[in-house]
Write an enzyme that holds these catalytic residues in place. Sequence first.
Site, PDB file in Angstrom:
ATOM      1  N   GLU A  60       0.885  -1.146  -0.211  1.00 50.60           N
ATOM      2  CA  GLU A  60      -0.226  -0.016   0.015  1.00 50.60           C
ATOM      3  C   GLU A  60       0.662   0.989  -0.065  1.00 50.60           C
ATOM      4  O   GLU A  60       0.454   2.518  -0.396  1.00 50.60           O
ATOM      5  CB  GLU A  60      -1.285   0.035   0.973  1.00 50.60           C
ATOM      6  CG  GLU A  60      -2.134  -0.818   0.825  1.00 50.60           C
ATOM      7  CD  GLU A  60      -2.109  -2.525   0.959  1.00 50.60           C
ATOM      8  OE1 GLU A  60      -0.034  -2.813   1.964  1.00 50.60           O
ATOM      9  OE2 GLU A  60      -2.393  -3.136   1.285  1.00 50.60           O
ATOM     10  N   HIS A 129     -10.536  -6.195   8.004  1.00 55.64           N
ATOM     11  CA  HIS A 129     -10.320  -6.795   6.552  1.00 55.64           C
ATOM     12  C   HIS A 129     -11.883  -5.514   6.910  1.00 55.64           C
ATOM     13  O   HIS A 129     -12.477  -3.949   5.749  1.00 55.64           O
ATOM     14  CB  HIS A 129     -11.428  -7.199   5.968  1.00 55.64           C
ATOM     15  CG  HIS A 129     -10.615  -8.356   5.308  1.00 55.64           C
ATOM     16  ND1 HIS A 129      -9.661  -8.739   6.454  1.00 55.64           N
ATOM     17  CD2 HIS A 129      -9.439  -8.327   3.982  1.00 55.64           C
ATOM     18  CE1 HIS A 129      -7.787  -9.628   5.421  1.00 55.64           C
ATOM     19  NE2 HIS A 129      -8.617  -9.594   4.499  1.00 55.64           N
TER      20      HIS A 129
END
Length: 325
Positions: A60, A129
């Site tokens: 990321e 998540h």
Amino acid sequence: MAQLTMIQAITEALKTEMKNDENVLVFGEDVGNNGGVFRATEGLQKEFGEDRVFDTPLAESGIGGLAIGLALQGYRPVPEIQFFGFVFEVMDSISGQMARMRFRSGGSLNSPVTIRSPFGGGVHTPEMHADSLEGLMAAQPGLKVVIPSTPYDAKGLLISAIRDNDPVIFLEHMKLYRSFRQEVPEEEYTIPLGKADVKREGKDLTIIAYGAMVQESMKAAEELEKENYSVEVVDLRTIQPLDIETIIASVEKTGRAMVVQEAQKQAGIAASVVAEITDRAILTLEAPVLRVTAPDSVFPFSQAEQVWLPNSKDIVETAKKVLTF
């Protein structure tokens, strides 16, 4: 007019802007040939080529750095963070770089980056998540934070986000991706960022919500109507900046308000909304402004999430406290 799910509406918005502007680039983990973990980018690489829709390494921080560099070279990057729980890996790029670009450069440089990412509970994802981290984003000056609750809003808001010259965090609740369909125009249209929407008119109580909690609030309003309570539901749509004008207008009309969010009470933006109401409309209130939120604990494992997540029953219970105060 087509009946689309939210995920289909998001794909349509991406396709629209990629056709309109060759500088729009889509990239992230598995967004290319695979079409993304939820298939939001399905078919885009085939239509627009690997130079404009491409996979990145599972990093990321690298995705964020690439987005900054591309934006400074005149592109409009639309990176995807595969799940928003992993945003901590890219916080320096978002908060330390993108959000400060216009200020740092005296207005000579922009960061037209739209970061898309799924989040939210109710679909039994693994740990980290589903976390609701929108409050973390809303607390960063220089960012706009958008959370649609319907397919129609998703398309119009995403097109506006991509066209915006400043960084936008575009959060998509996973439970809403395929939970219902709605008429969505095939042609392009925009919905202004920073503008809330009154999803249901009422006169006795204002419920302010965003994301999946808008749908839960609508269910609660229907239940309360059976007991002759008229409830107005305001969908924030953009949580930063807040549409203070619409919020206050609704509260002044009903005299009672509550705020609903999926995030924990200490997180999200419910507290900020309550503060704005008390700052600006306290003399019109007939009762305290209450909140419906998740508990102040880490998001539970999937076996327990239905107990942990707020729902329409919780909203009805709290609404009655406000209505009968």
